[in-house]
Design a protein around this motif. Structure first.
Motif, PDB file in Angstrom:
ATOM      1  N   UNK A  64       1.277 -13.415   0.566  1.00  0.00           N
ATOM      2  CA  UNK A  64       0.466 -12.156   0.257  1.00  0.00           C
ATOM      3  C   UNK A  64       1.367 -11.251  -0.129  1.00  0.00           C
ATOM      4  N   UNK A  65       0.954 -10.288  -0.902  1.00  0.00           N
ATOM      5  CA  UNK A  65       1.840  -9.220  -1.403  1.00  0.00           C
ATOM      6  C   UNK A  65       1.796  -8.126  -0.432  1.00  0.00           C
ATOM      7  N   UNK A  66       2.780  -7.431   0.127  1.00  0.00           N
ATOM      8  CA  UNK A  66       2.989  -6.561   1.278  1.00  0.00           C
ATOM      9  C   UNK A  66       2.771  -5.064   0.394  1.00  0.00           C
ATOM     10  N   UNK A  67       2.865  -4.023   1.112  1.00  0.00           N
ATOM     11  CA  UNK A  67       2.553  -2.520   0.509  1.00  0.00           C
ATOM     12  C   UNK A  67       3.774  -2.193  -0.457  1.00  0.00           C
ATOM     13  N   UNK A  68       4.963  -2.863  -0.154  1.00  0.00           N
ATOM     14  CA  UNK A  68       6.325  -2.528  -1.073  1.00  0.00           C
ATOM     15  C   UNK A  68       6.573  -3.592  -1.928  1.00  0.00           C
ATOM     16  N   UNK A  69       5.931  -4.361  -2.042  1.00  0.00           N
ATOM     17  CA  UNK A  69       6.245  -5.705  -2.787  1.00  0.00           C
ATOM     18  C   UNK A  69       5.624  -6.042  -4.082  1.00  0.00           C
ATOM     19  N   UNK A  70       6.065  -6.702  -4.969  1.00  0.00           N
ATOM     20  CA  UNK A  70       5.094  -7.117  -6.129  1.00  0.00           C
ATOM     21  C   UNK A  70       5.246  -8.632  -6.213  1.00  0.00           C
ATOM     22  N   UNK A  71       4.257  -9.424  -7.115  1.00  0.00           N
ATOM     23  CA  UNK A  71       4.072 -10.601  -7.080  1.00  0.00           C
ATOM     24  C   UNK A  71       4.342 -10.947  -8.841  1.00  0.00           C
ATOM     25  N   UNK A 125      13.195 -14.545 -15.602  1.00  0.00           N
ATOM     26  CA  UNK A 125      12.239 -13.212 -15.871  1.00  0.00           C
ATOM     27  C   UNK A 125      10.784 -13.683 -15.309  1.00  0.00           C
ATOM     28  N   UNK A 126      10.024 -12.570 -15.556  1.00  0.00           N
ATOM     29  CA  UNK A 126       8.579 -12.729 -14.965  1.00  0.00           C
ATOM     30  C   UNK A 126       7.846 -11.785 -15.293  1.00  0.00           C
ATOM     31  N   UNK A 127       6.506 -11.915 -15.272  1.00  0.00           N
ATOM     32  CA  UNK A 127       5.411 -10.882 -15.663  1.00  0.00           C
ATOM     33  C   UNK A 127       4.787 -10.612 -14.150  1.00  0.00           C
ATOM     34  N   UNK A 128       4.846  -9.320 -13.912  1.00  0.00           N
ATOM     35  CA  UNK A 128       4.154  -8.847 -12.757  1.00  0.00           C
ATOM     36  C   UNK A 128       2.659  -8.946 -12.801  1.00  0.00           C
ATOM     37  N   UNK A 129       2.133  -9.659 -11.657  1.00  0.00           N
ATOM     38  CA  UNK A 129       0.671  -9.829 -11.589  1.00  0.00           C
ATOM     39  C   UNK A 129       0.085  -9.143 -10.575  1.00  0.00           C
ATOM     40  N   UNK A 130       0.804  -8.671  -9.434  1.00  0.00           N
ATOM     41  CA  UNK A 130       0.166  -7.714  -8.689  1.00  0.00           C
ATOM     42  C   UNK A 130       1.280  -6.902  -8.121  1.00  0.00           C
ATOM     43  N   UNK A 131       0.762  -5.818  -7.630  1.00  0.00           N
ATOM     44  CA  UNK A 131       1.656  -4.739  -6.983  1.00  0.00           C
ATOM     45  C   UNK A 131       1.186  -4.311  -5.599  1.00  0.00           C
ATOM     46  N   UNK A 132       1.910  -4.032  -4.743  1.00  0.00           N
ATOM     47  CA  UNK A 132       1.795  -3.510  -3.369  1.00  0.00           C
ATOM     48  C   UNK A 132       1.085  -2.074  -3.588  1.00  0.00           C
ATOM     49  N   UNK A 133       0.508  -1.709  -2.308  1.00  0.00           N
ATOM     50  CA  UNK A 133      -0.137  -0.129  -2.061  1.00  0.00           C
ATOM     51  C   UNK A 133       0.852   0.748  -2.523  1.00  0.00           C
ATOM     52  N   UNK A 134       1.924   0.673  -1.964  1.00  0.00           N
ATOM     53  CA  UNK A 134       3.128   1.575  -2.133  1.00  0.00           C
ATOM     54  C   UNK A 134       3.763   1.656  -3.334  1.00  0.00           C
ATOM     55  N   UNK A 135       3.561   0.622  -4.118  1.00  0.00           N
ATOM     56  CA  UNK A 135       4.621   0.413  -5.072  1.00  0.00           C
ATOM     57  C   UNK A 135       3.883   1.274  -6.415  1.00  0.00           C
ATOM     58  N   UNK A 136       4.695   2.306  -6.844  1.00  0.00           N
ATOM     59  CA  UNK A 136       4.282   3.338  -8.007  1.00  0.00           C
ATOM     60  C   UNK A 136       5.045   3.395  -9.197  1.00  0.00           C
TER      61      UNK A 136
END
Length: 341
Positions: free
Chosen positions: A23-30, A64-75
């Motif tokens: 699971x993606x936490x608030x400071x993380x990205x997937x 290399x990768x493509x971001x598919x989800x961002x955490x709530x505190x990632x801006x």
């Protein structure tokens, strides 16, 4: 949600396991991983000879990768961004971390070696580990940012390369990138010394001058290229006892030697020669975020030739084939790229 993950359970054995995507936490990205580069340290793990890696281990640190989800505190990162990941995990508490040298943290762990690497369909990571890639950069180029950052950090260990003669010993992927970086950052003349004919050919196609160490001695090659000025800076990018000793032996008085290659055995160094010739010996380890940023800049501005360095491509589910290619073809291989499913 499940994904496929490549797990090296023992040297030379990889299992493909179906596991849950964290699971993606608030400071993380997937990210959805696109390409994974194989480096010399990975090969040591495959052979069971890496001194700081135990099994089982998930490899993969050049990606290399493509971001598919961002955490709530990632801006600062958005879904859809192209990224690469800086794979160090540091404590943030030791003297080095608190004084600007986190890349050699006293408690350093590296993804793919002492902690989970990125050889999986998806990877969840702290957002501050990500470097955003320009939209026009290819996935393969993105996976080459990490090794280029190694080269940039090594080159920037010197004060300046402006109007300097540079000798790089070793024409493998890192040696080639060190040479290209030195040239891109203002060196007067850059020469690569190498034994492998195929690596010499690649270096020349990347616009570099060469010394074929099978056909002439380093002393002769240095004289031919640099004359009596010799080399101002020597980058040792092999990591053998012989080339370390040779770097010191052929150095001009007052010159600098940067140790980039990973030396696995104890090396005898003629310290009397170092003292008498007033040589400067520098080590270079890993990189920092600014090295990643500089790598992206150089690639974006087409200052570095990367495509010629990628000699082989392997599908993710044939991961072990990458190691077989490297073991069997040795010096004919430069960078093997894993293509994700």
């Amino acid at each position: 949600m499940k994904m496929i993950q490549a797990v090296m359970t023992n040297p030379g054995i990889i299992n493909f396991n179906e596991v849950e995507v964290p699971e993606v936490k608030k400071h993380e990205i997937k990210i959805k991983v696109k390409n994974i580069g194989v480096c010399g340290s990975d090969i040591h793990v495959n052979h069971g000879k890496h001194p700081y890696t135990s099994y089982p281990v998930v490899q993969g640190h050049e990606i290399s990768g493509k971001v598919t989800e961002v955490g709530a505190e990632v801006d600062h990162i958005q879904v859809g961004d192209k990224v690469t990941i800086q794979p160090q995990v540091v404590c943030g508490e030791c003297y080095l971390c608190k004084n600007g040298m986190y890349h050699v943290c006293e408690n350093l762990k590296v993804m793919g070696f002492q902690t989970t690497g990125m050889a999986s369909e998806f990877f969840v990571v702290d957002a501050n580990k990500a470097t955003i890639l320009p939209e026009g950069m290819t996935w393969e180029e993105g996976a080459m940012v990490e090794p280029l950052a190694v080269a940039i950090h090594a080159v920037q260990r010197t004060n300046t390369l402006d109007n300097k003669n540079i000798l790089v010993i070793g024409g493998g992927p890192i040696g080639n990138l060190v040479a290209q970086t030195a040239k891109a950052m203002g060196a007067k003349k850059v020469v690569v010394s190498e034994l492998s004919a195929s690596r010499l050919d690649i270096a020349e196609k990347c616009g570099l001058k060469t010394i074929n160490s099978n056909e002439e001695s380093l002393t002769e090659g240095i004289k031919r290229h640099f004359g009596d000025e010799k080399a101002d800076v020597i980058f040792e990018c092999v990591g053998s006892s012989y080339t370390v000793a040779k770097s010191i032996e052929i150095a001009r008085k007052g010159s600098t030697i940067v140790m980039v290659g990973v030396v696995s055995d104890l090396t005898e160094v003629n310290m009397g020669f170092v003292q008498d010739h007033e040589l400067t010996l520098l080590g270079s380890a890993m990189y920092q975020s600014n090295d990643f940023d500089k790598a992206v800049e150089l690639i974006k501005n087409k200052k570095i030739e990367l495509n010629r360095l990628i000699t082989n491509r392997v599908e993710f589910t044939n991961y072990l084939d990458a190691y077989s290619i490297i073991d069997n073809q040795k010096d004919k291989v430069m960078k093997v790229m894993i293509e994700m499913i």
